[in-house]
Design a protein around this motif. Structure first.
Motif, PDB file in Angstrom:
ATOM      1  N   ILE A 442       0.774  -1.514   0.448  1.00 43.89           N
ATOM      2  CA  ILE A 442      -0.020   0.190   0.133  1.00 43.89           C
ATOM      3  C   ILE A 442       0.622   1.583  -0.488  1.00 43.89           C
ATOM      4  CG2 ILE A 442      -1.149   1.026   1.084  1.00 43.89           C
ATOM      5  CD1 ILE A 442      -2.653  -1.345   2.773  1.00 43.89           C
ATOM      6  N   LYS A 443       0.202   2.697  -1.204  1.00 44.56           N
ATOM      7  CA  LYS A 443       1.951   3.844  -1.455  1.00 44.56           C
ATOM      8  C   LYS A 443       0.773   4.077  -1.168  1.00 44.56           C
ATOM      9  CE  LYS A 443       5.573   5.119  -4.253  1.00 44.56           C
ATOM     10  NZ  LYS A 443       6.393   4.795  -5.008  1.00 44.56           N
ATOM     11  N   TYR A 444       1.196   6.062  -0.464  1.00 45.43           N
ATOM     12  CA  TYR A 444       0.746   6.876  -0.634  1.00 45.43           C
ATOM     13  C   TYR A 444       2.076   7.939  -1.265  1.00 45.43           C
ATOM     14  CZ  TYR A 444      -1.133  11.860   0.340  1.00 45.43           C
ATOM     15  OH  TYR A 444      -1.155  12.893   0.211  1.00 45.43           O
ATOM     16  N   THR A 445       1.372   9.272  -2.051  1.00 46.34           N
ATOM     17  CA  THR A 445       2.195   9.621  -2.740  1.00 46.34           C
ATOM     18  C   THR A 445       2.086  11.293  -2.743  1.00 46.34           C
ATOM     19  OG1 THR A 445       3.247   7.540  -4.339  1.00 46.34           O
ATOM     20  CG2 THR A 445       3.603   9.928  -4.831  1.00 46.34           C
ATOM     21  N   LYS A 446       2.342  12.160  -2.530  1.00 41.86           N
ATOM     22  CA  LYS A 446       2.115  13.653  -2.818  1.00 41.86           C
ATOM     23  C   LYS A 446       3.209  14.190  -3.755  1.00 41.86           C
ATOM     24  CE  LYS A 446      -0.433  17.385  -0.476  1.00 41.86           C
ATOM     25  NZ  LYS A 446      -1.821  17.996  -0.819  1.00 41.86           N
ATOM     26  N   GLU A 447       2.603  14.911  -4.221  1.00 47.27           N
ATOM     27  CA  GLU A 447       3.670  15.917  -5.366  1.00 47.27           C
ATOM     28  C   GLU A 447       3.040  16.907  -5.303  1.00 47.27           C
ATOM     29  OE1 GLU A 447       2.580  13.984  -8.599  1.00 47.27           O
ATOM     30  OE2 GLU A 447       2.974  12.221  -8.599  1.00 47.27           O
ATOM     31  N   ASP A 448       3.762  17.785  -4.819  1.00 51.45           N
ATOM     32  CA  ASP A 448       3.345  19.147  -5.402  1.00 51.45           C
ATOM     33  C   ASP A 448       4.276  20.364  -5.838  1.00 51.45           C
ATOM     34  OD1 ASP A 448       2.685  21.945  -4.139  1.00 51.45           O
ATOM     35  OD2 ASP A 448       3.170  21.722  -2.514  1.00 51.45           O
ATOM     36  N   ILE A 449       3.845  20.681  -7.399  1.00 48.61           N
ATOM     37  CA  ILE A 449       4.667  21.060  -8.183  1.00 48.61           C
ATOM     38  C   ILE A 449       4.471  22.752  -8.581  1.00 48.61           C
ATOM     39  CG2 ILE A 449       5.405  20.903 -10.513  1.00 48.61           C
ATOM     40  CD1 ILE A 449       4.544  17.351 -10.236  1.00 48.61           C
ATOM     41  N   ARG A 450       5.829  23.527  -8.245  1.00 47.76           N
ATOM     42  CA  ARG A 450       5.192  24.861  -8.988  1.00 47.76           C
ATOM     43  C   ARG A 450       5.785  24.438 -10.597  1.00 47.76           C
ATOM     44  NH1 ARG A 450       4.910  27.869  -3.238  1.00 47.76           N
ATOM     45  NH2 ARG A 450       3.442  26.430  -1.953  1.00 47.76           N
ATOM     46  N   ASP A 451       5.552  25.917 -11.075  1.00 45.88           N
ATOM     47  CA  ASP A 451       5.989  26.053 -12.953  1.00 45.88           C
ATOM     48  C   ASP A 451       6.204  26.599 -13.343  1.00 45.88           C
ATOM     49  OD1 ASP A 451       7.201  25.249 -14.926  1.00 45.88           O
ATOM     50  OD2 ASP A 451       5.631  24.022 -15.130  1.00 45.88           O
ATOM     51  N   ARG A 452       6.805  27.569 -13.865  1.00 45.95           N
ATOM     52  CA  ARG A 452       6.128  29.008 -14.619  1.00 45.95           C
ATOM     53  C   ARG A 452       7.551  28.791 -15.820  1.00 45.95           C
ATOM     54  NH1 ARG A 452       9.534  34.015 -14.021  1.00 45.95           N
ATOM     55  NH2 ARG A 452      11.257  33.503 -14.704  1.00 45.95           N
ATOM     56  N   LEU A 453       6.911  28.645 -17.381  1.00 48.21           N
ATOM     57  CA  LEU A 453       7.233  28.309 -18.325  1.00 48.21           C
ATOM     58  C   LEU A 453       6.567  29.720 -18.949  1.00 48.21           C
ATOM     59  CD1 LEU A 453       7.998  26.356 -20.204  1.00 48.21           C
ATOM     60  CD2 LEU A 453       5.857  25.569 -20.782  1.00 48.21           C
ATOM     61  N   VAL A 454       7.911  30.096 -19.945  1.00 53.95           N
ATOM     62  CA  VAL A 454       7.853  31.311 -20.770  1.00 53.95           C
ATOM     63  C   VAL A 454       8.753  31.002 -21.854  1.00 53.95           C
ATOM     64  CG1 VAL A 454       8.197  33.866 -20.710  1.00 53.95           C
ATOM     65  CG2 VAL A 454       7.517  32.943 -18.522  1.00 53.95           C
ATOM     66  N   GLU A 455       8.429  30.926 -22.687  1.00 56.99           N
ATOM     67  CA  GLU A 455       9.107  30.797 -24.053  1.00 56.99           C
ATOM     68  C   GLU A 455       9.389  30.948 -25.270  1.00 56.99           C
ATOM     69  OE1 GLU A 455       9.979  26.480 -25.419  1.00 56.99           O
ATOM     70  OE2 GLU A 455      10.882  25.767 -22.873  1.00 56.99           O
ATOM     71  N   TRP A 456       9.406  31.821 -25.770  1.00 56.16           N
ATOM     72  CA  TRP A 456       8.993  32.269 -27.533  1.00 56.16           C
ATOM     73  C   TRP A 456      10.442  32.592 -28.373  1.00 56.16           C
ATOM     74  CZ3 TRP A 456      12.274  36.370 -28.207  1.00 56.16           C
ATOM     75  CH2 TRP A 456      12.559  37.734 -27.413  1.00 56.16           C
ATOM     76  N   GLU A 457       9.798  31.727 -29.141  1.00 51.54           N
ATOM     77  CA  GLU A 457      10.422  31.858 -30.897  1.00 51.54           C
ATOM     78  C   GLU A 457      10.305  33.105 -31.773  1.00 51.54           C
ATOM     79  OE1 GLU A 457      12.702  29.206 -33.884  1.00 51.54           O
ATOM     80  OE2 GLU A 457      10.674  28.155 -32.602  1.00 51.54           O
ATOM     81  N   VAL A 458      11.325  33.540 -31.846  1.00 55.71           N
ATOM     82  CA  VAL A 458      10.957  35.133 -33.589  1.00 55.71           C
ATOM     83  C   VAL A 458      11.756  34.419 -34.520  1.00 55.71           C
ATOM     84  CG1 VAL A 458      10.777  36.617 -34.401  1.00 55.71           C
ATOM     85  CG2 VAL A 458      10.375  36.251 -31.830  1.00 55.71           C
ATOM     86  N   THR A 495       1.776  29.247 -16.081  1.00 55.10           N
ATOM     87  CA  THR A 495       2.253  28.920 -14.530  1.00 55.10           C
ATOM     88  C   THR A 495       1.447  28.745 -13.463  1.00 55.10           C
ATOM     89  OG1 THR A 495       3.081  31.897 -14.363  1.00 55.10           O
ATOM     90  CG2 THR A 495       2.591  30.614 -12.641  1.00 55.10           C
ATOM     91  N   ASN A 496       1.711  27.367 -13.205  1.00 55.64           N
ATOM     92  CA  ASN A 496       1.532  25.859 -12.633  1.00 55.64           C
ATOM     93  C   ASN A 496       1.652  26.162 -11.867  1.00 55.64           C
ATOM     94  OD1 ASN A 496      -0.427  25.922 -15.336  1.00 55.64           O
ATOM     95  ND2 ASN A 496       1.745  25.098 -15.998  1.00 55.64           N
ATOM     96  N   PHE A 497       0.563  25.915  -9.825  1.00 53.79           N
ATOM     97  CA  PHE A 497       0.431  24.973  -9.030  1.00 53.79           C
ATOM     98  C   PHE A 497      -0.531  23.550  -9.193  1.00 53.79           C
ATOM     99  CE2 PHE A 497       1.707  29.251  -9.102  1.00 53.79           C
ATOM    100  CZ  PHE A 497       2.656  29.916  -8.035  1.00 53.79           C
ATOM    101  N   THR A 498       0.467  23.059  -8.934  1.00 56.72           N
ATOM    102  CA  THR A 498      -0.451  21.998  -9.185  1.00 56.72           C
ATOM    103  C   THR A 498       0.107  21.304  -7.938  1.00 56.72           C
ATOM    104  OG1 THR A 498       0.081  21.915 -11.174  1.00 56.72           O
ATOM    105  CG2 THR A 498      -0.679  19.937 -10.854  1.00 56.72           C
ATOM    106  N   THR A 499      -0.740  20.019  -7.729  1.00 58.09           N
ATOM    107  CA  THR A 499      -1.441  19.300  -6.431  1.00 58.09           C
ATOM    108  C   THR A 499      -1.587  17.965  -6.801  1.00 58.09           C
ATOM    109  OG1 THR A 499      -0.889  20.796  -4.569  1.00 58.09           O
ATOM    110  CG2 THR A 499      -1.340  18.231  -4.047  1.00 58.09           C
ATOM    111  N   ILE A 500      -0.647  17.144  -7.023  1.00 53.63           N
ATOM    112  CA  ILE A 500      -1.477  15.692  -7.151  1.00 53.63           C
ATOM    113  C   ILE A 500      -1.650  14.711  -5.487  1.00 53.63           C
ATOM    114  CG2 ILE A 500      -1.772  13.619  -8.610  1.00 53.63           C
ATOM    115  CD1 ILE A 500      -0.458  15.268 -11.152  1.00 53.63           C
TER     116      ILE A 500
END
Length: 821
Positions: A442-458, A495-500
């Protein structure tokens, strides 16, 4: 008539070859109390026997499936006896120290090898992992030589298995799950694999059809065990690519043991061999420790810790790639400005305790914390010139660009940050009930992820900005005026603040019995996984899946040693954070688990050739996938569509022949064929990004007979091209171009200075070392040009797009020093 006689004679020959007496072999090294090899030890069973050589090595063929007694005698040491029983064609290694007093070494009955055979698990010896050369030497380097395992990137430790991608492989160290980096986009940024080769005791690998206890992924399982030291030892390795130091020891009361390794990696030697000239300043370092405490025979406590720091600073300068044909050679020249600065810091700690209630019942508790902070910052401006090359051999400007027919610029910007914290707690049980074995967890997992993504190409071509490939009007200036908006060619901002939160568990049953005169093994189990995604502006629903699985194996009572296997079941892969994030960078909380139905048929044939052990393993497999989350693959970076709107299939055949082609060494030849296609939104089936049709691999070890101290190691891989030749932004239904075939040979030469240490006088400086060797490694021996992706440039005059290969590393030489105490 002659043909029939020939066939009859051939069949009789084969039957006679396979009808040899059932035998097994024991081999090993005998040491004295000072850990020096003992030459001239006589090993006897009835009228059969052998003698150890100058290295203390012995090998003896004995009857199988019956208890025998081996007698070890020496002129200056006391007699030792060993009772043992081996299975047919079992190849068992037994090393021990002969003492001044007579020893009864005990009784050995070998069964572990059969367990792995019936489960379809490949075991890799740590000694092979340490010696085989590769640009990224280690466990993953060896895996890439196995059938069904593919990689077209020598700078990366990532691998795909039987049509899956890099995210579909489970990796365990001491039953603790290991995670791959999040923001890595190219192999040269990776640096170090988590696994420290000098700390490894055992490596097991399954390419599919694995049991329920192994977790929730679609493709493979790599199960690694770190060793518990029994004495003081140290290992040092240094080369042009970095170095490592590993120290291990045990307390006087044998209750405390620790092994700690420090590694440093520098990829400059490899990256500077590529076509892009750059200022490259990487530092990849990590420290790992494994501490165990065994207070008594019932309890054992262990702690596994890891700290890693990767600093990747990359400043490209220039590049020139020649392509085209002999009649019309073309060159791409690029001049760069700007740089890339990446940092990856990982902290990992895991605690594990085992309690043996009795010989038949064991409980385990495992807790782990994984924290990673990753940063990817880049601003790189590239000006390219597409020109015609002077192909006149007699010309003074032969090979130079004589006319530029395409000019363009490109600016890439990125500010990506990620902070992930993953906590696991798990309880496992193992119970032996007569002929039955029951395992659960039996297993319990807590994932707390904070992510900022800024990409562009010209992208600018001949002074005109290029619009995105989809949903924008065509800009064909100067022929027609353009009145649409000016936007980047590609742009992602999120910008993502995600908990699983995850709950998972498994239960499985195993049994060994007889079916008539044959031995049979049964295994059946089921996994459960429940998860829910939440976070800022996210309200994911709770999802639950069940994955039943089963295995069956039979070993007929034939004179030839064969095991037949069948396995299958339902495999689910609940989405990890990467699979939840779509092309636009936004998290989709209700992405479903990808589902795959596995069917695997296998055969394991062990036999003797040249009076040495060999094994031929073959497997036929089929996977039917639904709720597929399609993706694009760019170098090692995976971007998912995150909509579960595809179906797919995979089928193929794997085969590996391994054995002692050279006495005392293990080598193998492998072959794999697969085909995998997907159907997205009922548009029809097309090749998936991992559709690696053919694979050949060779791992070979040898030594010079007259100079046994000089050894040679060869690692050779051939893969047909992947469907990655199209632009990453292109619709795969419009472009199905493939990259060129991947061909690579790495060779290593090693001179062992301690080969004849037993002949040296006491006090000689080499007597301090268990092993001391110097080596020369040649990566990409034949200097093959392997491409990982294509760079797409435009010719404003002919309106043509050219796919210019991005080549991997060329031939590189590396010196290496290895020392073990």
């Amino acid at each position: 008539m002659k043909t029939k006689q020939f066939i009859v004679a051939f069949v009789l020959f084969c039957i006679g070859f396979l009808a040899k007496a059932q035998t097994a072999r024991i081999k090993g090294i005998i040491l004295d109390k000072n850990n020096n090899p003992v030459e001239g030890v006589n090993i006897n069973y009835q009228d059969k026997g052998t003698t150890t050589n100058v290295n203390g090595f012995y090998a003896l063929t004995i009857p199988a499936n019956q208890k025998i007694t081996l007698v070890f005698t020496h002129v200056s040491l006391k007699k030792a006896t060993l009772k043992l029983e081996l299975k047919t064609n079992e190849d068992y290694e037994y090393n021990f120290q002969m003492s001044d007093s007579e020893d009864l070494l005990g009784e050995v009955i070998v069964t572990a090898g059969n367990r792995k055979r019936v489960e379809g698990i490949t075991t890799i010896e740590p000694a092979v992992i340490r010696t085989i050369p590769g640009a990224n030497a280690g466990v993953e380097n060896i895996l890439k030589s196995l059938p069904g395992v593919n990689s077209n990137n020598e700078l990366s430790t990532q691998y795909s298995v039987r049509g899956g991608n890099y995210d579909e492989n489970l990796v365990y160290v001491n039953e603790i799950e290991i995670y791959r980096p999040f923001l890595i986009r190219s192999g040269q940024q990776e640096g170090l694999s988590f696994t420290n080769t000098d700390m490894v005791q055992n490596v097991d690998f399954s390419a599919g059809g694995f049991q329920a206890k192994y977790g929730d992924k679609l493709s493979s399982v790599l199960d690694i065990t770190y060793r518990i030291p029994t004495r003081y030892a140290a290992a040092l390795e240094a080369s042009f690519l970095g170095g490592s130091l590993t120290v291990e020891g045990v307390s006087k009361n044998q209750k405390w043991a620790n092994i700690t390794g420090v590694r440093y990696r520098d990829n400059s030697l490899l990256v500077n061999s590529q076509e892009t000239q750059s200022n490259f300043r990487p530092t990849f370092t990590d420290v790992q420790t494994y501490l165990t405490f065994t207070p008594n025979t019932k309890w054992q406590f262990g702690f596994l810790g890891n700290i890693s720091q990767n600093n990747y600073n990359f400043e490209p300068l220039t590049r020139q790639t020649n392509f085209g044909t002999i009649d019309e050679p073309i060159a791409l020249q690029i001049f760069y400005e700007g740089q890339e600065k990446d940092q990856y810091q990982t902290l990992f700690g895991a605690f594990k305790t085992s309690y043996n209630i009795n010989d038949n019942n064991t409980l385990k508790f495992i807790g782990s914390v994984y924290h990673t902070q990753e940063q990817e910052y880049f601003d790189i401006f590239a000006a390219y010139f597409l020109g015609e090359v002077d192909s006149n051999i007699g010309s003074e400007t032969f090979g130079d660009v004589r006319f530029n027919r395409g000019i363009g610029t490109q600016l890439n910007h990125g500010r990506n940050d990620l902070d992930a914290l993953i906590i696991n707690t798990e309880v496992k049980g193992f119970h032996k009930l007569g002929e039955n074995t029951v395992e659960w967890g039996i297993k319990y997992t807590k994932e707390d992820i904070r992510d900022r993504l800024v990409e562009w190409e010209v992208i600018d071509s001949a002074g005109f900005s290029i619009n995105p490939p989809r949903d924008f009007p065509v800009n064909d200036q100067p022929y027609n005026p353009y009145v649409g908006p000016l936007v980047p060619f590609q742009s992602v901002r999120a910008t993502n603040f995600t908990t699983i939160d995850r709950f998972s568990g498994y239960a499985q049953w195993s049994r060994k019995s007889n079916l008539g005169s044959s031995e049979v093994w049964y295994n059946a189990g089921v996994r459960m996984h429940q998860w829910q995604v939440s976070g800022d502006d996210l309200d994911g629903k709770s999802q639950l899946v069940f994955s039943p699985r089963a295995q069956f194996a039979i070993k007929p009572k034939w004179k030839k040693d064969m095991v037949f296997r069948a396995s299958g079941g339902l495999y689910h892969q609940p989405p990890f954070y990467r699979e939840l994030r779509g092309f636009d960078g936004q998290v989709r909380p209700n992405v479903k688990a990808q589902q795959s139905i596995h069917f695997v048929l296998g055969n394991d044939f062990s036999f003797k050739m040249w009076d040495r052990p060999f094994k031929l393993v073959s497997e036929l497999y089929y996977k039917d996938l639904s709720d597929v989350n399609t993706y694009t693959l760019d170098n090692v970076r995976i971007r998912y569509i995150a909509d579960n709107e595809a179906e797919a299939y995979v089928y193929g055949f794997d085969m590996r022949l391994n054995g002692e082609f050279v006495p005392g060494t293990e080598s193998w030849f492998s072959f794999g064929y697969l085909k995998t296609e997907e159907n997205y939104q009922d548009r029809g089936f097309i090749a998936r990004p991992t559709d690696q049709r053919l694979k050949f691999g060779v791992l070979f070890q040898d030594y010079v007979p007259n100079i046994p101290s000089l050894k040679m190691y060869l690692n050779l891989v051939y893969n047909t091209g992947l469907p990655g030749g199209s632009p990453s932004y292109a619709d795969p239904y419009d472009y199905q171009l493939r990259l060129r075939d991947y061909r690579r040979a790495d060779v290593g030469f090693q001179y062992v200075l301690t080969e004849k240490n037993e002949l040296r006088p006491d006090g000689h400086w080499l007597k301090r070392f268990k092993d001391l060797s110097v080596g020369l490694e040649i990566f990409n021996l034949f200097n093959n040009q392997n491409a990982i992706t294509n760079t797409w440039v435009r010719d404003v005059y002919t309106k043509t797009q050219y796919g210019v290969p991005n080549y991997m590393t060329t031939r590189v030489f590396n010196l290496k020093l290895t020392a073990r105490l």
